[in-house]
Design an enzyme around this catalytic site. Structure first.
Site, PDB file in Angstrom:
ATOM      1  N   LYS A  97       0.822  -1.221   0.000  1.00 21.63           N
ATOM      2  CA  LYS A  97       0.000   0.000   0.000  1.00 21.63           C
ATOM      3  C   LYS A  97       0.852   1.265   0.000  1.00 21.63           C
ATOM      4  CE  LYS A  97      -2.524  -0.380   3.738  1.00 21.63           C
ATOM      5  NZ  LYS A  97      -1.961  -1.659   4.197  1.00 21.63           N
ATOM      6  N   ARG A 123      -9.777   1.657   8.583  1.00 15.18           N
ATOM      7  CA  ARG A 123      -9.386   0.301   8.925  1.00 15.18           C
ATOM      8  C   ARG A 123     -10.445  -0.403   9.753  1.00 15.18           C
ATOM      9  NH1 ARG A 123      -3.503   1.047   8.558  1.00 15.18           N
ATOM     10  NH2 ARG A 123      -2.358  -0.793   9.158  1.00 15.18           N
ATOM     11  N   ARG A 127      10.943  -7.319   5.303  1.00 12.88           N
ATOM     12  CA  ARG A 127      10.867  -5.889   4.978  1.00 12.88           C
ATOM     13  C   ARG A 127      11.794  -5.054   5.860  1.00 12.88           C
ATOM     14  NH1 ARG A 127       5.077  -2.800   4.839  1.00 12.88           N
ATOM     15  NH2 ARG A 127       5.064  -2.955   7.108  1.00 12.88           N
ATOM     16  N   ARG A 160      11.041  -2.535  11.127  1.00 10.15           N
ATOM     17  CA  ARG A 160      10.005  -1.920  11.958  1.00 10.15           C
ATOM     18  C   ARG A 160       9.705  -2.855  13.118  1.00 10.15           C
ATOM     19  NH1 ARG A 160       4.963   0.032   8.295  1.00 10.15           N
ATOM     20  NH2 ARG A 160       3.831  -0.817  10.060  1.00 10.15           N
ATOM     21  N   ARG A 173      -1.027  -8.659  13.500  1.00 12.30           N
ATOM     22  CA  ARG A 173      -1.559  -7.597  12.620  1.00 12.30           C
ATOM     23  C   ARG A 173      -2.427  -8.192  11.508  1.00 12.30           C
ATOM     24  NH1 ARG A 173       3.644  -5.099  10.751  1.00 12.30           N
ATOM     25  NH2 ARG A 173       2.405  -3.720   9.457  1.00 12.30           N
TER      26      ARG A 173
HETATM   27  P1  AMP Z   1       0.595   0.896   8.748  1.00 14.78           P
HETATM   28  O1  AMP Z   1       1.814   1.714   8.520  1.00 14.78           O
HETATM   29  O2  AMP Z   1      -0.549   1.324   7.882  1.00 14.78           O
HETATM   30  O3  AMP Z   1       0.869  -0.592   8.680  1.00 14.78           O
HETATM   31  O4  AMP Z   1       0.119   1.209  10.259  1.00 14.78           O
HETATM   32  C1  AMP Z   1       0.954   0.921  11.355  1.00 14.78           C
HETATM   33  C2  AMP Z   1       0.144   0.940  12.636  1.00 14.78           C
HETATM   34  O5  AMP Z   1      -0.440   2.245  12.840  1.00 14.78           O
HETATM   35  C3  AMP Z   1      -1.025  -0.021  12.710  1.00 14.78           C
HETATM   36  O6  AMP Z   1      -0.630  -1.340  13.071  1.00 14.78           O
HETATM   37  C4  AMP Z   1      -1.892   0.634  13.775  1.00 14.78           C
HETATM   38  O7  AMP Z   1      -1.343   0.441  15.070  1.00 14.78           O
HETATM   39  C5  AMP Z   1      -1.724   2.114  13.440  1.00 14.78           C
HETATM   40  N1  AMP Z   1      -2.736   2.563  12.457  1.00 14.78           N
HETATM   41  C6  AMP Z   1      -2.511   2.999  11.193  1.00 14.78           C
HETATM   42  N2  AMP Z   1      -3.652   3.352  10.580  1.00 14.78           N
HETATM   43  C7  AMP Z   1      -4.641   3.139  11.475  1.00 14.78           C
HETATM   44  C8  AMP Z   1      -6.051   3.290  11.446  1.00 14.78           C
HETATM   45  N3  AMP Z   1      -6.702   3.731  10.350  1.00 14.78           N
HETATM   46  N4  AMP Z   1      -6.745   2.976  12.570  1.00 14.78           N
HETATM   47  C9  AMP Z   1      -6.132   2.541  13.678  1.00 14.78           C
HETATM   48  N5  AMP Z   1      -4.807   2.353  13.763  1.00 14.78           N
HETATM   49  C10 AMP Z   1      -4.054   2.647  12.691  1.00 14.78           C
END
Ligand code: AMP
Length: 202
Positions: free
Chosen positions: A13, A88, A127, A138, A149
């Site tokens: 993404k 989400r 990654r 990360r 996740r």
């Molecule tokens: P990502 O970089 O999109 O994988 O997001 C990393 C982390 O940020 C996720 O595992 C959540 O802890 C938090 N996060 C990101 N976007 C959201 C969202 N829309 N709602 C809730 N938590 C989020």
């Protein structure tokens, strides 16, 4: 154009969001990136959300939705945006729809990147990000957190695709392949020609 990019962790993404938003001339808004920047900057928001990120859990909707609303009210998002990692959950999707309605706006399209779970685990475990010139993993890409996740995605986020399908907005695309092949599929789903180079007519 107002677009949501959906897909599980590891589907690409972030990469596709940057490329597609660049081609369309709209900001790519990644809630994960905003949260991570706040965590490393040790802001008040960062302190509130760190434990959720570390555990691979969703940050509560009230915090996330308020943050996205503020971001969408910035001038660069007025003519369009591409959301990466938001919504989400179904409540987030409903609140996004209501916020856009208040602004007299609506989404044009939702693109879901589809990748099977074995491939996701492979990609996430390998990654690395470059921070200050160094390759780092990360914290939430560690194997236990990755599995968690993916479970959170299945339970809370996957239904969001059904929500948008019901609204007639969803395009599902195969996100396995070279980066530019996947970009081409996404641009076709968005009705944008000329996937190899310039977007036409946007
Ligand atoms: P990502 O970089 O999109 O994988 O997001 C990393 C982390 O940020 C996720 O595992 C959540 O802890 C938090 N996060 C990101 N976007 C959201 C969202 N829309 N709602 C809730 N938590 C989020």
């Amino acid at each position: 154009m107002r677009i949501v990019l959906l897909g599980p962790p590891g589907a690409g993404k972030g990469t596709q969001a940057q490329i597609i938003a660049g081609k369309l001339g709209v900001p790519a808004i990644s809630t994960g990136d905003i949260f991570r920047a706040n965590v490393s900057g040790q802001t008040e928001l960062g302190k509130q959300v760190k434990t959720y990120l570390d555990a691979g859990n969703l940050v509560p909707d009230e915090i996330t939705v308020a943050m996205v609303k503020d971001r969408l009210a910035e001038p660069d998002a007025e003519q369009g945006f591409l959301l990466d990692g938001f919504p989400r959950s179904i409540p987030q999707a409903e609140q996004l729809r209501d916020s856009l309605t208040d602004l007299g706006q609506k989404l044009d399209r939702v693109v879901e990147l589809v990748v099977d779970e074995d491939e996701l685990v492979r990609r996430l475990s390998g990654r690395r990000m470059v921070v200050d010139g160094k390759e780092v993993q990360r914290d939430d890409d560690k194997p236990e957190t990755v599995r968690h996740r993916l479970g959170v995605y299945r339970e809370q986020t996957a239904p969001v695709a059904g929500f948008y399908e019901g609204e007639g907005l969803l395009s599902r695309i195969d996100a396995i392949g070279e980066i530019d092949e996947v970009t081409g599929r996404a641009l076709r789903a968005l009705g944008v020609e000329g996937e190899a180079g310039q977007p036409a007519g946007v």
